[in-house]
Motif scaffolding. Sequence first.
Motif, PDB file in Angstrom:
ATOM      1  N   GLU A   5       0.772  -1.274   0.014  1.00  0.00           N
ATOM      2  CA  GLU A   5       0.232   0.155  -0.368  1.00  0.00           C
ATOM      3  C   GLU A   5       1.036   1.445   0.524  1.00  0.00           C
ATOM      4  O   GLU A   5       1.050   2.273  -0.570  1.00  0.00           O
TER       5      GLU A   5
ATOM      6  N   TRP B 273       2.710   1.807  -3.494  1.00  0.00           N
ATOM      7  CA  TRP B 273       1.315   1.997  -4.314  1.00  0.00           C
ATOM      8  C   TRP B 273       0.516   3.705  -3.953  1.00  0.00           C
ATOM      9  O   TRP B 273       0.807   4.218  -5.050  1.00  0.00           O
ATOM     10  N   THR B 274       0.632   4.012  -2.581  1.00  0.00           N
ATOM     11  CA  THR B 274      -0.649   6.102  -2.641  1.00  0.00           C
ATOM     12  C   THR B 274       0.530   6.190  -2.105  1.00  0.00           C
ATOM     13  O   THR B 274       0.059   7.513  -1.720  1.00  0.00           O
TER      14      THR B 274
ATOM     15  N   GLU C 232      -6.833   5.444 -11.425  1.00  0.00           N
ATOM     16  CA  GLU C 232      -5.716   5.577 -10.047  1.00  0.00           C
ATOM     17  C   GLU C 232      -6.594   4.090  -9.496  1.00  0.00           C
ATOM     18  O   GLU C 232      -6.498   3.287  -8.631  1.00  0.00           O
ATOM     19  N   ASP C 233      -7.978   4.360  -9.098  1.00  0.00           N
ATOM     20  CA  ASP C 233      -8.578   3.204  -8.155  1.00  0.00           C
ATOM     21  C   ASP C 233      -9.077   2.930  -8.848  1.00  0.00           C
ATOM     22  O   ASP C 233      -9.090   1.187  -8.355  1.00  0.00           O
TER      23      ASP C 233
ATOM     24  N   LEU D  94      -5.455   0.456  -8.477  1.00  0.00           N
ATOM     25  CA  LEU D  94      -5.648  -0.080  -6.698  1.00  0.00           C
ATOM     26  C   LEU D  94      -6.549  -1.338  -7.056  1.00  0.00           C
ATOM     27  O   LEU D  94      -6.579  -2.184  -5.532  1.00  0.00           O
TER      28      LEU D  94
ATOM     29  N   ARG E 291      -5.406  -4.835  -5.421  1.00  0.00           N
ATOM     30  CA  ARG E 291      -5.993  -5.699  -3.852  1.00  0.00           C
ATOM     31  C   ARG E 291      -6.453  -6.919  -3.995  1.00  0.00           C
ATOM     32  O   ARG E 291      -7.210  -7.741  -3.240  1.00  0.00           O
TER      33      ARG E 291
ATOM     34  N   ALA F  96       2.456  -1.423  -8.958  1.00  0.00           N
ATOM     35  CA  ALA F  96       2.728   0.387  -9.203  1.00  0.00           C
ATOM     36  C   ALA F  96       3.513   0.914  -9.724  1.00  0.00           C
ATOM     37  O   ALA F  96       3.426   2.137 -10.299  1.00  0.00           O
TER      38      ALA F  96
ATOM     39  N   LEU G 119       0.969   1.822 -13.527  1.00  0.00           N
ATOM     40  CA  LEU G 119       0.189   2.555 -12.394  1.00  0.00           C
ATOM     41  C   LEU G 119       0.720   3.794 -12.321  1.00  0.00           C
ATOM     42  O   LEU G 119       0.176   4.872 -13.182  1.00  0.00           O
TER      43      LEU G 119
END
Length: 431
Positions: A127, A130-131, A186-187, A190, A194, A401, A404
Amino acid sequence: MRDQEPAPMDAERRLSTREAAELLGVKPETVYAYVSRGQLSSRRVSGGRGSTFDAGEVEALARRNRRDGSGGSGSRASGSGSSGGGSSGGELSVRTRLTLIESDRYFFRGVDAVDLATRHTYEEVAEWLWTGRMLPGSTFTAPAGCVAVARRAVEALPEHASPADLLRVATVAAATADPLRFDLSEDAVLGTARTLIPTLVAALPPKGHRRRDEGLMAHRLWTRLSMRDPDEASLRALDVALALLVDHDLAASTLAVRVAASARAHPYAAVSAGLGVIEGPLHGAASGLAHRLLQDVLEQGDAAPVIADELRAGRRVPGLGHRLYPGEDPRARALFALLERIPRAEPALLAARDIVETTARHVPLHANVDLALATLTVSSGMAPTAGETIFAVARTAGWIAHALEEYGERPLRMRPSGLYAGPRPPQPLPE
C-alpha cells in the motif's frame, strides 16, 4: 492528469521550448544549445519573451538522436532528466518515484525499505508503494468468482508446470472474469491490485489437504509452499521476504511491465508481461539454483567439492554478489537475521555461510537475496521452485505500482529506435 496522445507533427505547427525539450528528452537549456550549434532554428514569439520551434525539425532531430543513441550534450544524467525514457551511456533510464538504490541500501518512496519490511506487513508495504500512505492492518480479499475461474484454469495445467506458468495462467483467467479491467484510472488499478494478488495465491494448489484463504498473505502462501505447520518466526520470515522483494527499481521484469503499461495494456496484461520474464535463471528463478546448491552442500557436508563442481562445469556460483550492491545485499542481511532466530534453519544457515566463506578464498562476494531466500525455502521444507513463487507474488505489487506510474506518462514513450546494422538498401530481390 495523464498526457494525451501527441498530435501528428507537421511543418506548420510550432512548439514551445518546453514541448521541444519533452519531445527531445532533454532539458530546456539543451534546446538552446542545439540552436547555438545550428541543429535547430528558432523563432521569437511575437510580443513575448519565449521562442518557438518548427515541429518537423524537432521531430527529425529527435529521430537522429534516437538513431545515434544520444540525447545531446548535457541532456541527461544517470537517473535524472525528463519524465520520458532516454538513453544515457547506452542504458535506458526512466524517472520513477518508487525505488532508489544507493550506497548498499534501497528505499521505497524515500523510506528505508528494510525498515519498512521488518516493521510492517507485506500488505502495508505494498500500500505504501502504491499510494504513499501507510494503512495499518491492510488486508487483501479476492472475489470468490474470480478465484474459482483462476483455480479451474490452473488445475487444467500439467503437474510439471512451473510457478510462473501457474501464476501467468491464473492472471489471464482472472482478467477474463473482470469486465472493468480496461479502466486505467488510479482507483480501478488499485482495486485490481488488491484483488489480483490474493487471487493468484488462492489459485495455487495447496500442499497436502490444507488451504488457507484468509489472514495475511504470508500465511495463505505458506500452505501452498510447505507441508509443515509454520511457527510464528517462520511466518514472519516469509512475510518479511515478501515485503523485501516488493520492488527493486527497473529489474528486467519491471521494465517489461512498464513497456506493456506504456502501450496502455491493462494491469493483468502488464503483470503477465512481468511473469513472462522472471523464469530466466538470472532473475526470478535464481533462488531455485541457490536452493539446489544448498541442498547439495547439506548432503555432502562441505561446500568445497560442490563449488568445485559448479566451477568445473563452467557455471557461476548462484546466490553470491549483486551488481547493484558492491557491498552487502541489504535484503539478504535482513532475511538472514530473521532466520537466525529459527532453530531448524541452523543447518541451512551454516551451509550458506560455508558457501560464502569457501568462495571468498578467491572471489570476495557477499551473499545476495537469492541465497537468503533459498535458506528460507530449504529450512522450511519447500520445493526448489518455492523461491520463484515467493518472488513472483511479492513483485506483483511492485509491477502494479510501476504500471500505475506509467499510465500517468505519455503513451508509447517506451519505444526505442533500433540501430540498423544490416546491408544498406536497396538490395536486389532474393533469387
